[in-house]
Design an enzyme around this catalytic site. Structure first.
Site, short mmCIF file in Angstrom:
data_model
loop_
_atom_site.label_atom_id
_atom_site.label_comp_id
_atom_site.label_asym_id
_atom_site.label_seq_id
_atom_site.Cartn_x
_atom_site.Cartn_y
_atom_site.Cartn_z
N HIS A 12 0.87 -1.20 0.00
CA HIS A 12 0.00 0.00 0.00
C HIS A 12 0.89 1.24 0.00
CE1 HIS A 12 -3.78 2.14 1.68
NE2 HIS A 12 -2.91 3.07 1.32
N HIS A 14 1.48 5.41 -1.79
CA HIS A 14 1.01 6.53 -2.62
C HIS A 14 2.21 7.13 -3.33
CE1 HIS A 14 -3.03 6.59 -0.79
NE2 HIS A 14 -2.38 6.12 0.26
N ARG A 16 1.57 9.42 -6.09
CA ARG A 16 1.14 10.70 -6.69
C ARG A 16 1.49 10.75 -8.19
NH1 ARG A 16 -1.61 10.83 -2.06
NH2 ARG A 16 -0.45 11.62 -0.28
N ASN A 40 -5.61 7.16 -5.78
CA ASN A 40 -6.32 8.40 -5.40
C ASN A 40 -5.56 9.65 -5.84
OD1 ASN A 40 -4.28 7.91 -3.44
ND2 ASN A 40 -5.36 9.10 -1.89
N HIS A 131 -10.51 1.22 2.20
CA HIS A 131 -10.21 2.18 3.27
C HIS A 131 -11.41 2.12 4.21
CE1 HIS A 131 -8.39 6.06 4.81
NE2 HIS A 131 -9.54 5.97 5.48
N HIS A 165 -4.57 -0.68 5.95
CA HIS A 165 -4.03 0.04 7.11
C HIS A 165 -4.90 -0.05 8.35
CE1 HIS A 165 -6.73 2.96 5.39
NE2 HIS A 165 -5.89 3.39 4.48
N ASP A 237 1.48 2.54 3.50
CA ASP A 237 0.66 3.75 3.36
C ASP A 237 1.55 4.99 3.38
OD1 ASP A 237 -1.60 5.22 2.90
OD2 ASP A 237 -2.27 5.22 4.98
N HIS A 241 3.26 14.35 1.13
CA HIS A 241 2.64 15.65 0.85
C HIS A 241 3.76 16.67 0.93
CE1 HIS A 241 -1.63 14.43 1.21
NE2 HIS A 241 -1.22 13.61 2.15
N ALA A 253 -3.52 14.82 5.59
CA ALA A 253 -3.30 13.54 6.27
C ALA A 253 -2.35 12.68 5.46
CB ALA A 253 -4.63 12.82 6.47
C1 NCD Z 1 -3.44 9.04 2.21
C2 NCD Z 1 -3.04 10.06 1.16
O1 NCD Z 1 -2.43 11.07 1.53
O2 NCD Z 1 -3.29 9.83 -0.02
N1 NCD Z 1 -3.44 9.68 3.50
C3 NCD Z 1 -3.33 9.08 4.69
O3 NCD Z 1 -3.42 9.76 5.71
N2 NCD Z 1 -3.11 7.79 4.80
C4 NCD Z 1 -4.76 8.45 1.85
C5 NCD Z 1 -5.11 7.22 2.63
O4 NCD Z 1 -4.55 6.15 2.42
O5 NCD Z 1 -5.98 7.32 3.49
ZN ZN Z 2 -3.26 5.06 1.71
#
Ligand code: NCD
Ligand code: ZN
Length: 332
Positions: A12, A14, A16, A40, A131, A165, A237, A241, A253
């Protein structure tokens, strides 16, 4: 002293897009043999066309590394034709309740309206990644979502469902109740409680969804991970950012861990005399559950300290500035 891991996986992550993708994806691709890439984006990956475009972007960003990206689609009411066409390109479909987290506005608000798609996914053997949070009180969201997991798991007994998660002791309990339920857990939820986020001075870099919970929840997750619970997989996860979106009012988040995950896990598993379980937790369980054949990649950690950098291309990692006892010595 060294630790050798065979084809570690991150189930899992991200990545971007654009510059962020090019900056963060190589950090995962260096240390892992494969990773489940979340869909996402600001405009979600919810068509075959977008999926093929994104797969190509991810492959370009990780070129030269021994690394398989396992792509996902953003859940919506896909037709059978769309699912059949997408299946060879994806590892699963990710369901976000509307508004639950970053870029989830186009998520699902009424799960019953989605039963047709879930039936198709069960028939076509496409895993459902979830989620699992309600829109209730923040500490109770995962617990409240259990009714949904129970309903989907019992209505679609052949659908493989991954609770992403997980953060609570109750979620570990649920794993043992339904044969078709699996879960990922993040390194940070094995290490943090809500106190680390807001118990003293507030730390935006430890703020994520789902929020870290109580000590007894962390203990239950840790016990399951350290015993390499056969239905539990590592999914970081890691959610980058830019610093400007974290150190501000309305902090986004997401915790960024990609470059330090294996060092965090080595320290944690060593501390609890469970290094012999790390291989199953970071790879074998996922290989079995998802029926994967990741590229053969050996990652070696040595006991030489690593100081966590202040930032990676403007993204602040968890525990920046802290020293971890294990670092990565070699991979390939
Ligand atoms: C994730 C994100 O920033 O895309 N944020 C997070 O707090 N985990 C999205 C997610 O997995 O909930
Ligand atoms: Zn995530």
């Amino acid at each position: 002293m060294t630790i050798e891991l065979q084809s570690p996986l991150d189930m899992h992550v991200h990545f971007r897009q654009d510059a962020m993708l090019r900056n963060v994806a190589p950090l995962t691709a260096k240390h892992f043999a494969g990773a489940v890439v979340m869909p996402n984006l600001v405009s979600p990956i919810d068509s075959l066309e977008r999926l093929l475009w994104y797969t190509d972007q991810v492959k370009q960003a990780t070129e030269g590394e021994l690394f398989d990206p396992y792509m996902t689609l953003f859940f919506r009411d896909y037709t059978r034709e769309e699912l059949v066409a997408a299946k060879p390109q994806i590892i699963g479909i990710k369901l976000y309740p509307a508004g639950a987290t970053t870029n989830s506005d186009r998520g699902v608000s009424q799960i019953h309206t989605m039963f047709g798609v879930l039936a198709l996914m069960e028939e076509l053997d496409i895993p459902l990644l979830v989620h699992g949070e309600s829109n209730g009180f923040v500490m109770d969201r995962e617990k409240e979502f259990q009714v949904v997991y129970r309903e989907i798991a019992s209505t679609f007994p052949k659908l493989r469902i991954v609770m992403e998660h997980i953060t609570t002791a109750e979620a570990i309990g649920l794993l043992d109740e339904y044969s078709n339920l699996y879960a990922t857990v993040t390194p940070h939820h094995l290490l943090l409680t809500l106190d680390d986020v807001v118990g003293g001075l507030m730390d935006p870099h430890l703020f994520c969804k789902p929020i870290a919970k109580r000590p007894e929840d962390r203990q239950a997750l840790l016990t399951a991970a350290l015993n390499a619970h056969p239905k539990l997989m590592h999914g970081s996860d890691s959610a980058p950012h830019p610093i400007t979106s974290k150190e501000c009012p309305g902090c986004a988040a997401g915790i960024f861990t990609a470059p330090i995950i294996l060092s965090l896990l080595a320290e944690l598993f060593e501390k609890h005399n469970a290094l012999d379980k790390l291989q199953s937790f970071v790879s074998n369980n996922a290989v079995r559950i998802y029926r994967l054949s990741p590229p053969p990649k050996t990652v070696v950690l040595t006991k030489s300290p690593m100081v966590i950098p202040a930032n990676y291309h403007g993204v602040v990692p968890m525990w920046a500035g802290k020293t971890l006892p294990w670092s990565i010595a070699d991979f390939g």
